[in-house]
Design a protein around this motif. Structure first.
Motif, PDB file in Angstrom:
ATOM      1  N   THR A   1     -14.484  -8.065  25.239  1.00  0.00           N
ATOM      2  CA  THR A   1     -15.929  -8.306  25.379  1.00  0.00           C
ATOM      3  C   THR A   1     -16.574  -8.442  23.999  1.00  0.00           C
ATOM      4  O   THR A   1     -17.439  -9.295  23.787  1.00  0.00           O
ATOM      5  CB  THR A   1     -16.591  -7.146  26.172  1.00  0.00           C
ATOM      6  OG1 THR A   1     -15.945  -7.055  27.445  1.00  0.00           O
ATOM      7  CG2 THR A   1     -18.079  -7.369  26.371  1.00  0.00           C
ATOM      8  N   GLU A   2     -16.131  -7.628  23.065  1.00  0.00           N
ATOM      9  CA  GLU A   2     -16.684  -7.678  21.708  1.00  0.00           C
ATOM     10  C   GLU A   2     -16.363  -9.029  21.047  1.00  0.00           C
ATOM     11  O   GLU A   2     -17.223  -9.642  20.399  1.00  0.00           O
ATOM     12  CB  GLU A   2     -16.130  -6.500  20.882  1.00  0.00           C
ATOM     13  CG  GLU A   2     -16.577  -6.438  19.440  1.00  0.00           C
ATOM     14  CD  GLU A   2     -18.091  -6.251  19.261  1.00  0.00           C
ATOM     15  OE1 GLU A   2     -18.823  -6.085  20.245  1.00  0.00           O
ATOM     16  OE2 GLU A   2     -18.533  -6.291  18.087  1.00  0.00           O
TER      17      GLU A   2
ATOM     18  N   ARG B   1     -18.577 -11.598  22.706  1.00  0.00           N
ATOM     19  CA  ARG B   1     -19.966 -11.399  22.273  1.00  0.00           C
ATOM     20  C   ARG B   1     -20.200 -12.064  20.920  1.00  0.00           C
ATOM     21  O   ARG B   1     -21.213 -12.700  20.689  1.00  0.00           O
ATOM     22  CB  ARG B   1     -20.255  -9.891  22.182  1.00  0.00           C
ATOM     23  CG  ARG B   1     -21.681  -9.544  21.797  1.00  0.00           C
ATOM     24  CD  ARG B   1     -21.886  -8.037  21.650  1.00  0.00           C
ATOM     25  NE  ARG B   1     -21.359  -7.498  20.405  1.00  0.00           N
ATOM     26  CZ  ARG B   1     -21.960  -7.567  19.226  1.00  0.00           C
ATOM     27  NH1 ARG B   1     -23.138  -8.182  19.123  1.00  0.00           N
ATOM     28  NH2 ARG B   1     -21.417  -7.053  18.146  1.00  0.00           N
TER      29      ARG B   1
ATOM     30  N   GLY C   1     -21.112 -15.532  22.084  1.00  0.00           N
ATOM     31  CA  GLY C   1     -22.398 -14.969  22.493  1.00  0.00           C
ATOM     32  C   GLY C   1     -23.472 -15.095  21.427  1.00  0.00           C
ATOM     33  O   GLY C   1     -24.625 -15.400  21.728  1.00  0.00           O
TER      34      GLY C   1
ATOM     35  N   ALA D   1     -27.641 -12.450  25.231  1.00  0.00           N
ATOM     36  CA  ALA D   1     -26.331 -11.787  25.191  1.00  0.00           C
ATOM     37  C   ALA D   1     -25.627 -11.918  26.539  1.00  0.00           C
ATOM     38  O   ALA D   1     -24.419 -12.180  26.598  1.00  0.00           O
ATOM     39  CB  ALA D   1     -26.504 -10.324  24.807  1.00  0.00           C
TER      40      ALA D   1
ATOM     41  N   LEU E   1     -22.142 -14.075  27.009  1.00  0.00           N
ATOM     42  CA  LEU E   1     -20.905 -13.460  27.499  1.00  0.00           C
ATOM     43  C   LEU E   1     -20.421 -14.193  28.753  1.00  0.00           C
ATOM     44  O   LEU E   1     -19.235 -14.542  28.875  1.00  0.00           O
ATOM     45  CB  LEU E   1     -21.143 -11.965  27.788  1.00  0.00           C
ATOM     46  CG  LEU E   1     -19.967 -11.210  28.403  1.00  0.00           C
ATOM     47  CD1 LEU E   1     -18.729 -11.280  27.503  1.00  0.00           C
ATOM     48  CD2 LEU E   1     -20.339  -9.743  28.662  1.00  0.00           C
TER      49      LEU E   1
END
Ligand code: IPE
Ligand code: IPE
Ligand code: MG
Ligand code: MG
Ligand code: MG
Length: 295
Positions: free
Chosen positions: A174-175, A178, A182, A212, A216
């Protein structure tokens, strides 16, 4: 077939953006470098980021063309990121926007330099064109630089490369998403807002959160399309992630669960637009595209 107001809006916005990008590249001295920059810009991406920028500006009672300069800047910068992403030393992709990637149509050195030049041109444009106060201009330059640079897209690209062949957990993936995707999508909304004159406060924080979520969701859908999409329709090679042993949402969660997650992010994003009433219809339709797209 009748055209919906949002389709009509998108067609108009697209024409305005294409024309402005052409004018921008016309200012580059004729050269192999300009040919390569033009090749990748004119290859015809979806122009989602500049449209997000215009739609956000229009939501705050300003003519949306007010944001045309930052809209073009973000597309120039995004296109640079794609050219570099495709290089043999990065994802080694031969197909982009339905055409041979920049380094295939030209060569590696030209593609690297065309990317560099598009990035610099984005900042030049934002620093000189458009009708903005000095304060607005500085804030927009910082927004773009922070989203693009060592705490933004480039940081995500570095982590993405380092993660090849490794199995990440969901938080780590996810990071990466992002950052690598993102941040530029979030910046598209923020630049639209800043062009409309809103440079601080609660609305900025709200748009940051919305950006954000959309960013994502956009990259999770990109991972999904790499599995279930069609190379011709995508305009880029399907299966590229698996070939490079990338961690992706379908690889970690499975396809069905990833699709459920995208729908959940979409729902959260649309709920955040409820506060903005009917002025938000172009942005709503773009959020739908970002998430329900098939290419
Ligand atoms: C592709 O972005 C790169 C990602 C961040 C996933 P887009 O899907 O917006 O590419 P274009 O601009 O339409 O070609
Ligand atoms: C790239 O993500 C994001 C960028 C910063 C360009 P991907 O590597 O998944 O993008 P595609 O699938 O090649 O467009
Ligand atoms: Mg990549
Ligand atoms: Mg790639
Ligand atoms: Mg991808």
């Amino acid at each position: 077939m009748t055209t919906s107001p949002s389709e009509h809006w998108q067609t108009d916005a697209r024409q305005t953006i294409d024309q402005a990008l052409r004018q921008c590249l016309d200012q580059v001295p004729p050269s192999r470098l300009r040919d390569a920059m033009h090749y990748s810009i004119a290859a015809g991406g979806k122009c989602l980021r500049p449209m997000l920028c215009l739609a956000t500006c229009g939501m705050f009672h300003q003519p949306q063309e007010t944001a045309l300069v930052p809209a073009c800047a973000i597309e120039l910068l995004h296109t640079y990121s794609l050219i570099h992403d495709d290089l043999p030393a990065m994802d080694n992709d031969d197909l982009r926007r339905g055409k041979p990637s920049c380094h295939k149509a030209f060569d590696d050195a030209t593609a690297i330099l065309a990317g560099d030049a598009l990035q610099a041109l984005a900042f030049e444009l934002l620093s000189t064109d458009g009708d903005f106060t000095d304060k607005q201009r500085l804030i927009m330059l910082r927004t773009l630089a922070q989203a693009a640079g060592p705490s933004g897209m480039v940081a995500g690209q570095m982590q993405d490369i380092l993660a090849e062949g490794k199995t990440l957990n969901i938080a780590e993936l996810t990071e990466i998403h992002r950052l690598k995707t993102g941040r530029l999508i979030q910046a598209s909304l923020l630049l639209g807002l800043q062009a409309a004159g809103i440079t601080e406060g609660g609305t900025l924080a709200k748009m940051e959160q919305l950006g954000a979520l959309v960013g994502l969701a956009f990259q999770v859908q990109d991972d999904i399309l790499d599995v279930i999409g069609d190379t011709d329709q995508l305009g880029k090679q399907k299966g590229a992630d698996a070939a490079l042993n990338k961690s992706t949402f379908p690889a970690l969660l499975g396809l069905k669960e990833s699709q459920r997650y995208v729908l959940q992010l979409h729902q959260q994003a649309q709920t955040r637009l409820d506060d903005f009433g009917k002025e938000a219809f172009p942005l709503r339709s773009l959020v739908d595209i970002a998430i329900h797209r098939t290419f």
